[in-house]
Scaffold this motif. Structure first.
Motif, PDB file in Angstrom:
ATOM      1  N   ALA A 144     -12.966   1.175  -2.287  1.00  0.00           N
ATOM      2  CA  ALA A 144     -11.018   1.348  -2.957  1.00  0.00           C
ATOM      3  C   ALA A 144     -10.481   1.614  -1.497  1.00  0.00           C
ATOM      4  O   ALA A 144      -9.094   0.085  -1.705  1.00  0.00           O
ATOM      5  CB  ALA A 144     -10.520   2.537  -3.715  1.00  0.00           C
ATOM      6  N   MET A 145     -11.104   2.262  -0.537  1.00  0.00           N
ATOM      7  CA  MET A 145     -10.562   1.927   1.063  1.00  0.00           C
ATOM      8  C   MET A 145     -10.264   0.324   1.462  1.00  0.00           C
ATOM      9  O   MET A 145      -9.643   0.335   1.744  1.00  0.00           O
ATOM     10  CB  MET A 145     -11.064   2.908   1.603  1.00  0.00           C
ATOM     11  N   LEU A 146     -11.529  -0.380   1.408  1.00  0.00           N
ATOM     12  CA  LEU A 146     -11.359  -1.543   1.800  1.00  0.00           C
ATOM     13  C   LEU A 146     -11.098  -2.360   1.035  1.00  0.00           C
ATOM     14  O   LEU A 146     -10.227  -2.948   1.732  1.00  0.00           O
ATOM     15  CB  LEU A 146     -13.484  -1.786   1.847  1.00  0.00           C
ATOM     16  N   ALA A 147      -9.816  -2.084  -0.032  1.00  0.00           N
ATOM     17  CA  ALA A 147      -9.973  -3.231  -1.063  1.00  0.00           C
ATOM     18  C   ALA A 147      -7.963  -2.833   0.094  1.00  0.00           C
ATOM     19  O   ALA A 147      -7.115  -3.801  -0.146  1.00  0.00           O
ATOM     20  CB  ALA A 147      -9.356  -2.577  -1.858  1.00  0.00           C
ATOM     21  N   THR A 148      -7.518  -1.826  -0.163  1.00  0.00           N
ATOM     22  CA  THR A 148      -6.502  -1.270   0.943  1.00  0.00           C
ATOM     23  C   THR A 148      -6.791  -1.737   2.205  1.00  0.00           C
ATOM     24  O   THR A 148      -5.510  -2.421   2.274  1.00  0.00           O
ATOM     25  CB  THR A 148      -6.384   0.187   0.269  1.00  0.00           C
TER      26      THR A 148
ATOM     27  N   TRP B 103     -20.703  -3.610  10.558  1.00  0.00           N
ATOM     28  CA  TRP B 103     -19.581  -4.233  10.377  1.00  0.00           C
ATOM     29  C   TRP B 103     -17.659  -3.615  10.609  1.00  0.00           C
ATOM     30  O   TRP B 103     -17.005  -4.137  11.325  1.00  0.00           O
ATOM     31  CB  TRP B 103     -19.601  -5.051   9.211  1.00  0.00           C
ATOM     32  N   ILE B 104     -18.038  -2.425  10.082  1.00  0.00           N
ATOM     33  CA  ILE B 104     -16.574  -1.807  10.847  1.00  0.00           C
ATOM     34  C   ILE B 104     -16.496  -1.733  12.221  1.00  0.00           C
ATOM     35  O   ILE B 104     -14.865  -1.586  12.393  1.00  0.00           O
ATOM     36  CB  ILE B 104     -16.640  -0.456  10.183  1.00  0.00           C
ATOM     37  N   ALA B 105     -16.988  -1.008  13.137  1.00  0.00           N
ATOM     38  CA  ALA B 105     -17.318  -1.308  14.425  1.00  0.00           C
ATOM     39  C   ALA B 105     -16.615  -2.788  15.434  1.00  0.00           C
ATOM     40  O   ALA B 105     -15.505  -3.299  15.720  1.00  0.00           O
ATOM     41  CB  ALA B 105     -17.648  -0.690  15.440  1.00  0.00           C
ATOM     42  N   GLU B 106     -16.859  -3.638  13.791  1.00  0.00           N
ATOM     43  CA  GLU B 106     -15.793  -5.035  14.886  1.00  0.00           C
ATOM     44  C   GLU B 106     -14.738  -5.457  13.711  1.00  0.00           C
ATOM     45  O   GLU B 106     -14.049  -5.475  14.894  1.00  0.00           O
ATOM     46  CB  GLU B 106     -17.019  -6.556  14.097  1.00  0.00           C
TER      47      GLU B 106
ATOM     48  N   GLU C 197      -7.515 -13.572  10.687  1.00  0.00           N
ATOM     49  CA  GLU C 197      -8.249 -13.886   9.770  1.00  0.00           C
ATOM     50  C   GLU C 197      -9.791 -13.969  11.091  1.00  0.00           C
ATOM     51  O   GLU C 197     -10.749 -13.383   9.645  1.00  0.00           O
ATOM     52  CB  GLU C 197      -8.391 -15.661  10.743  1.00  0.00           C
ATOM     53  N   ASP C 198     -10.457 -13.435  11.225  1.00  0.00           N
ATOM     54  CA  ASP C 198     -11.626 -12.661  11.515  1.00  0.00           C
ATOM     55  C   ASP C 198     -11.753 -11.595  11.030  1.00  0.00           C
ATOM     56  O   ASP C 198     -13.317 -11.282  10.211  1.00  0.00           O
ATOM     57  CB  ASP C 198     -12.069 -12.790  13.442  1.00  0.00           C
ATOM     58  N   ALA C 199     -10.685 -10.768  11.279  1.00  0.00           N
ATOM     59  CA  ALA C 199     -10.588  -9.287  10.913  1.00  0.00           C
ATOM     60  C   ALA C 199     -10.878  -9.307   9.094  1.00  0.00           C
ATOM     61  O   ALA C 199     -11.869  -8.693   8.362  1.00  0.00           O
ATOM     62  CB  ALA C 199      -9.740  -8.320  11.224  1.00  0.00           C
TER      63      ALA C 199
ATOM     64  N   GLU D  98     -14.375  -8.467   3.418  1.00  0.00           N
ATOM     65  CA  GLU D  98     -14.599  -9.102   2.874  1.00  0.00           C
ATOM     66  C   GLU D  98     -16.057  -9.345   3.451  1.00  0.00           C
ATOM     67  O   GLU D  98     -16.097  -8.407   2.111  1.00  0.00           O
ATOM     68  CB  GLU D  98     -14.719 -10.617   2.897  1.00  0.00           C
ATOM     69  N   VAL D  99     -17.383  -9.156   4.245  1.00  0.00           N
ATOM     70  CA  VAL D  99     -18.829  -9.084   3.755  1.00  0.00           C
ATOM     71  C   VAL D  99     -18.709  -7.291   3.523  1.00  0.00           C
ATOM     72  O   VAL D  99     -19.610  -6.889   3.436  1.00  0.00           O
ATOM     73  CB  VAL D  99     -19.360  -9.370   5.459  1.00  0.00           C
ATOM     74  N   LEU D 100     -18.259  -7.108   4.112  1.00  0.00           N
ATOM     75  CA  LEU D 100     -17.967  -5.257   4.117  1.00  0.00           C
ATOM     76  C   LEU D 100     -18.008  -4.307   2.610  1.00  0.00           C
ATOM     77  O   LEU D 100     -18.559  -3.888   1.624  1.00  0.00           O
ATOM     78  CB  LEU D 100     -17.170  -4.262   5.044  1.00  0.00           C
ATOM     79  N   ARG D 101     -17.079  -5.447   1.991  1.00  0.00           N
ATOM     80  CA  ARG D 101     -17.010  -5.563   0.313  1.00  0.00           C
ATOM     81  C   ARG D 101     -18.513  -5.713  -0.649  1.00  0.00           C
ATOM     82  O   ARG D 101     -18.207  -5.300  -1.567  1.00  0.00           O
ATOM     83  CB  ARG D 101     -15.147  -6.376  -0.008  1.00  0.00           C
ATOM     84  N   GLU D 102     -18.536  -6.794   0.065  1.00  0.00           N
ATOM     85  CA  GLU D 102     -19.414  -7.841  -0.561  1.00  0.00           C
ATOM     86  C   GLU D 102     -20.697  -6.479  -0.883  1.00  0.00           C
ATOM     87  O   GLU D 102     -21.694  -5.975  -1.484  1.00  0.00           O
ATOM     88  CB  GLU D 102     -20.195  -9.278   0.256  1.00  0.00           C
ATOM     89  N   LEU D 103     -20.873  -6.105   0.840  1.00  0.00           N
ATOM     90  CA  LEU D 103     -22.114  -5.116   1.151  1.00  0.00           C
ATOM     91  C   LEU D 103     -21.696  -3.796   0.656  1.00  0.00           C
ATOM     92  O   LEU D 103     -22.643  -3.290  -0.743  1.00  0.00           O
ATOM     93  CB  LEU D 103     -22.249  -4.280   2.000  1.00  0.00           C
ATOM     94  N   SER D 104     -20.708  -3.346  -0.150  1.00  0.00           N
ATOM     95  CA  SER D 104     -20.032  -2.410  -0.761  1.00  0.00           C
ATOM     96  C   SER D 104     -20.494  -2.018  -2.553  1.00  0.00           C
ATOM     97  O   SER D 104     -21.203  -1.507  -3.495  1.00  0.00           O
ATOM     98  CB  SER D 104     -19.147  -1.882  -0.836  1.00  0.00           C
TER      99      SER D 104
END
Length: 125
Positions: free
Chosen positions: A35-39, A83-86, A97-99, A104-110
């Motif tokens: 949910a935080m990542l979506a925001t 991934w968060i640090a990047e 775009e890179d962010a 997106e990768v973080l959301r997929e992992l979650s």
């Protein structure tokens, strides 16, 4: 004989309860994180995100990982941290775009990591 049967039943019930707790706990933690990542995703997509937004997600993850270390492998936790640090650096440098791709990768992992804790045929076999 009766004591053995009762002991087996009690231990089985404890294992089942522990499994259900683990599944629900891990899923809940990752749902909250997603949910935080979506925001954050929306803010980055709108180019309105600032470094503090990503740092808030990072702090939330650090708080969650203290409890998740019990269940989730250290490698998977470290992968999310990287991934968060990047993403922090990319948002700081306004590389939107890179962010977005990192988030997106973080959301997929979650989404995928909790599936490895679900009670399913894939995880049993």
């Amino acid at each position: 004989m009766v004591k053995s049967a009762i002991s087996i039943i009690v231990v089985s019930l404890i294992l089942i309860a522990g499994t259900i707790y683990e599944t629900n706990f891990v899923s809940r933690q990752f749902r909250e994180f997603d949910a935080m990542l979506a925001t954050l995703y929306e803010k980055v997509d709108d180019h309105t995100a600032v470094e503090d937004d990503v740092l808030a997600v990072q702090k939330n993850w650090i708080d969650k990982k203290m409890h998740l270390h019990v269940f989730v492998s250290h490698n998977e936790i470290k992968e999310i941290e990287l991934w968060i640090a990047e993403a922090v650096t990319l948002v700081r440098n306004e590389q939107w775009e890179d962010a977005i791709s990192k988030i997106e990768v973080l959301r997929e992992l979650s989404e995928q990591l909790p599936k490895s804790f679900s009670i399913s045929i894939e995880n049993i076999l």
